[in-house]
Motif scaffolding. Structure first.
Motif, mmCIF file in Angstrom:
data_model
loop_
_atom_site.group_PDB
_atom_site.id
_atom_site.type_symbol
_atom_site.label_atom_id
_atom_site.label_comp_id
_atom_site.label_asym_id
_atom_site.label_seq_id
_atom_site.Cartn_x
_atom_site.Cartn_y
_atom_site.Cartn_z
ATOM 1 N N LEU A 70 0.919 -1.320 -0.016
ATOM 2 C CA LEU A 70 -0.045 -0.110 0.057
ATOM 3 C C LEU A 70 0.887 1.346 0.089
ATOM 4 C CD1 LEU A 70 -2.534 -1.379 2.716
ATOM 5 C CD2 LEU A 70 -2.520 -1.682 0.182
ATOM 6 N N GLN A 71 0.789 2.038 -1.111
ATOM 7 C CA GLN A 71 1.393 3.354 -1.075
ATOM 8 C C GLN A 71 0.677 4.466 -1.134
ATOM 9 O OE1 GLN A 71 3.970 1.450 -4.180
ATOM 10 N NE2 GLN A 71 5.617 1.838 -3.155
ATOM 11 N N ASP B 257 11.585 5.957 7.823
ATOM 12 C CA ASP B 257 12.044 4.817 8.290
ATOM 13 C C ASP B 257 11.758 3.709 7.446
ATOM 14 O OD1 ASP B 257 12.660 5.810 10.885
ATOM 15 O OD2 ASP B 257 10.747 5.052 11.706
ATOM 16 N N ARG B 258 11.573 3.724 6.304
ATOM 17 C CA ARG B 258 11.330 2.714 5.164
ATOM 18 C C ARG B 258 10.353 1.861 5.312
ATOM 19 N NH1 ARG B 258 16.709 0.171 3.769
ATOM 20 N NH2 ARG B 258 17.009 -0.138 6.221
ATOM 21 N N TYR B 259 9.266 2.217 6.367
ATOM 22 C CA TYR B 259 8.369 1.457 6.617
ATOM 23 C C TYR B 259 7.493 1.010 5.407
ATOM 24 C CZ TYR B 259 3.728 0.348 9.003
ATOM 25 O OH TYR B 259 2.420 -0.261 9.475
ATOM 26 N N LYS B 260 7.029 -0.388 5.378
ATOM 27 C CA LYS B 260 6.169 -0.940 4.263
ATOM 28 C C LYS B 260 4.988 -1.512 4.887
ATOM 29 C CE LYS B 260 10.143 -1.820 1.314
ATOM 30 N NZ LYS B 260 10.001 -0.878 0.405
ATOM 31 N N GLY C 225 2.530 -4.382 8.547
ATOM 32 C CA GLY C 225 3.623 -3.218 8.658
ATOM 33 C C GLY C 225 5.070 -3.634 8.996
ATOM 34 N N PHE C 226 6.097 -3.307 8.330
ATOM 35 C CA PHE C 226 7.363 -3.693 8.756
ATOM 36 C C PHE C 226 8.511 -2.801 8.365
ATOM 37 C CE2 PHE C 226 7.097 -5.542 4.499
ATOM 38 C CZ PHE C 226 8.306 -5.461 3.975
ATOM 39 N N LYS C 227 9.648 -3.031 9.007
ATOM 40 C CA LYS C 227 10.564 -2.012 8.741
ATOM 41 C C LYS C 227 11.785 -2.658 8.572
ATOM 42 C CE LYS C 227 10.611 0.947 12.692
ATOM 43 N NZ LYS C 227 10.366 2.181 13.284
ATOM 44 N N LEU D 28 22.787 -3.422 16.838
ATOM 45 C CA LEU D 28 24.129 -4.312 17.257
ATOM 46 C C LEU D 28 23.467 -5.627 17.699
ATOM 47 C CD1 LEU D 28 26.176 -1.503 19.242
ATOM 48 C CD2 LEU D 28 26.525 -2.672 16.696
ATOM 49 N N TYR D 29 22.541 -5.553 18.247
ATOM 50 C CA TYR D 29 21.766 -6.812 18.901
ATOM 51 C C TYR D 29 21.434 -7.753 17.710
ATOM 52 C CZ TYR D 29 18.780 -9.892 21.668
ATOM 53 O OH TYR D 29 18.054 -10.975 22.129
ATOM 54 N N TYR D 30 20.639 -7.322 16.836
ATOM 55 C CA TYR D 30 20.089 -8.296 16.049
ATOM 56 C C TYR D 30 20.868 -8.414 14.421
ATOM 57 C CZ TYR D 30 15.479 -9.051 18.457
ATOM 58 O OH TYR D 30 14.434 -9.242 19.248
ATOM 59 N N GLY D 31 21.718 -7.152 14.552
ATOM 60 C CA GLY D 31 22.396 -7.212 13.091
ATOM 61 C C GLY D 31 21.116 -6.672 12.079
ATOM 62 N N ARG D 32 21.423 -7.137 10.773
ATOM 63 C CA ARG D 32 20.295 -6.990 9.806
ATOM 64 C C ARG D 32 19.089 -7.483 10.102
ATOM 65 N NH1 ARG D 32 21.673 -4.277 5.378
ATOM 66 N NH2 ARG D 32 20.556 -5.753 3.825
ATOM 67 N N PHE D 33 17.862 -6.992 10.251
ATOM 68 C CA PHE D 33 16.589 -7.454 10.521
ATOM 69 C C PHE D 33 15.617 -6.799 9.931
ATOM 70 C CE2 PHE D 33 16.980 -4.706 14.081
ATOM 71 C CZ PHE D 33 15.613 -4.761 14.703
ATOM 72 N N VAL D 34 14.479 -7.300 9.888
ATOM 73 C CA VAL D 34 13.273 -6.798 9.656
ATOM 74 C C VAL D 34 12.380 -6.733 10.890
ATOM 75 C CG1 VAL D 34 10.951 -6.898 8.621
ATOM 76 C CG2 VAL D 34 13.336 -7.570 7.179
ATOM 77 N N TRP D 35 11.925 -5.764 11.460
ATOM 78 C CA TRP D 35 10.964 -5.439 12.689
ATOM 79 C C TRP D 35 9.522 -5.502 11.965
ATOM 80 C CZ3 TRP D 35 11.281 -6.100 17.575
ATOM 81 C CH2 TRP D 35 10.348 -5.604 18.390
ATOM 82 N N VAL D 36 8.832 -6.235 12.397
ATOM 83 C CA VAL D 36 7.130 -6.283 12.118
ATOM 84 C C VAL D 36 6.565 -5.331 13.194
ATOM 85 C CG1 VAL D 36 5.068 -7.710 12.080
ATOM 86 C CG2 VAL D 36 7.274 -8.490 11.263
ATOM 87 N N CYS D 37 6.153 -4.285 12.765
ATOM 88 C CA CYS D 37 5.541 -3.251 13.741
ATOM 89 C C CYS D 37 3.873 -3.603 13.786
ATOM 90 C CB CYS D 37 5.574 -1.791 13.003
ATOM 91 S SG CYS D 37 7.309 -1.498 12.254
ATOM 92 N N ASP D 38 3.450 -4.170 12.936
ATOM 93 C CA ASP D 38 1.897 -4.330 12.901
ATOM 94 C C ASP D 38 1.648 -5.463 12.125
ATOM 95 O OD1 ASP D 38 1.357 -1.340 13.769
ATOM 96 O OD2 ASP D 38 2.358 -0.962 11.768
ATOM 97 N N LEU D 39 0.606 -6.530 12.675
ATOM 98 C CA LEU D 39 0.162 -7.611 11.855
ATOM 99 C C LEU D 39 -1.243 -7.765 12.523
ATOM 100 C CD1 LEU D 39 0.222 -9.839 9.909
ATOM 101 C CD2 LEU D 39 1.281 -11.056 11.874
ATOM 102 N N VAL D 40 -2.214 -7.873 11.449
ATOM 103 C CA VAL D 40 -3.629 -7.816 12.014
ATOM 104 C C VAL D 40 -4.526 -8.266 10.894
ATOM 105 C CG1 VAL D 40 -4.387 -5.623 11.605
ATOM 106 C CG2 VAL D 40 -5.790 -6.736 13.321
ATOM 107 N N THR D 41 -5.219 -9.356 11.314
ATOM 108 C CA THR D 41 -6.480 -9.919 10.519
ATOM 109 C C THR D 41 -7.692 -9.368 10.888
ATOM 110 O OG1 THR D 41 -5.092 -12.037 10.010
ATOM 111 C CG2 THR D 41 -7.338 -11.947 9.501
#
Length: 144
Positions: A7-8, A43-46, A61-63, A68-81
């Motif tokens: 969604l853009q 934040d490059r949120y998608k 929704g994720f970014k 330093l803790y996770y390295g390169r990762f994706v954070w899921v901000c929102d998930l809903v059905t």
């Protein structure tokens, strides 16, 4: 037919609000739109929606991030059905889509937080999606 789409446009983002509102009950439509647009720009949120026919039935929704803790990762901000459409595998489809996106973009992990009261979500993450509990999330409000 089921389809996942990013969604853009403002119109697309607003179309997801009725589903997102079920998770983010504290937001009104204008705050929601403002936050999504700002997160996309800064934040490059998608934000992706899963459509059943022409109806949005689930949203994620994720970014992508680097810490330093996770390295390169994706954070899921929102998930809903949508509450009327749960237990049909839509959350699993969206989360799997994000896992594939992360792999394809050279991110090593996917992480998220989930409210303590959301026990059925925790079962889903741990039992169905193979996530593990690794930490607590703490927060403080600076608005007094």
């Amino acid at each position: 037919m089921v389809m996942i789409k990013e969604l853009q446009s403002e119109k697309e983002i607003l179309a997801a609000f009725p589903v997102v509102k079920q998770l983010r009950t504290h937001l009104d439509e204008s705050e929601y739109l403002e936050f999504v647009i700002e997160a996309q720009e800064k934040d490059r949120y998608k934000m992706l929606a899963l459509f059943e026919e022409d109806e949005i039935v689930a949203v994620i929704g994720f970014k992508p991030m680097v810490t330093l803790y996770y390295g390169r990762f994706v954070w899921v901000c929102d998930l809903v059905t949508d509450q009327k459409k749960r237990s049909k595998g839509y959350g699993e489809k969206l989360l799997t889509y994000v896992h594939e996106w992360a792999k394809n973009h050279h991110y090593e992990q996917v992480a998220l937080s989930s409210g303590l009261q959301r026990e059925s979500a925790h079962r889903f993450y741990e039992q169905k999606m193979d996530y593990e509990k690794v930490s607590y999330v703490f927060k403080v409000s600076l608005k007094k």
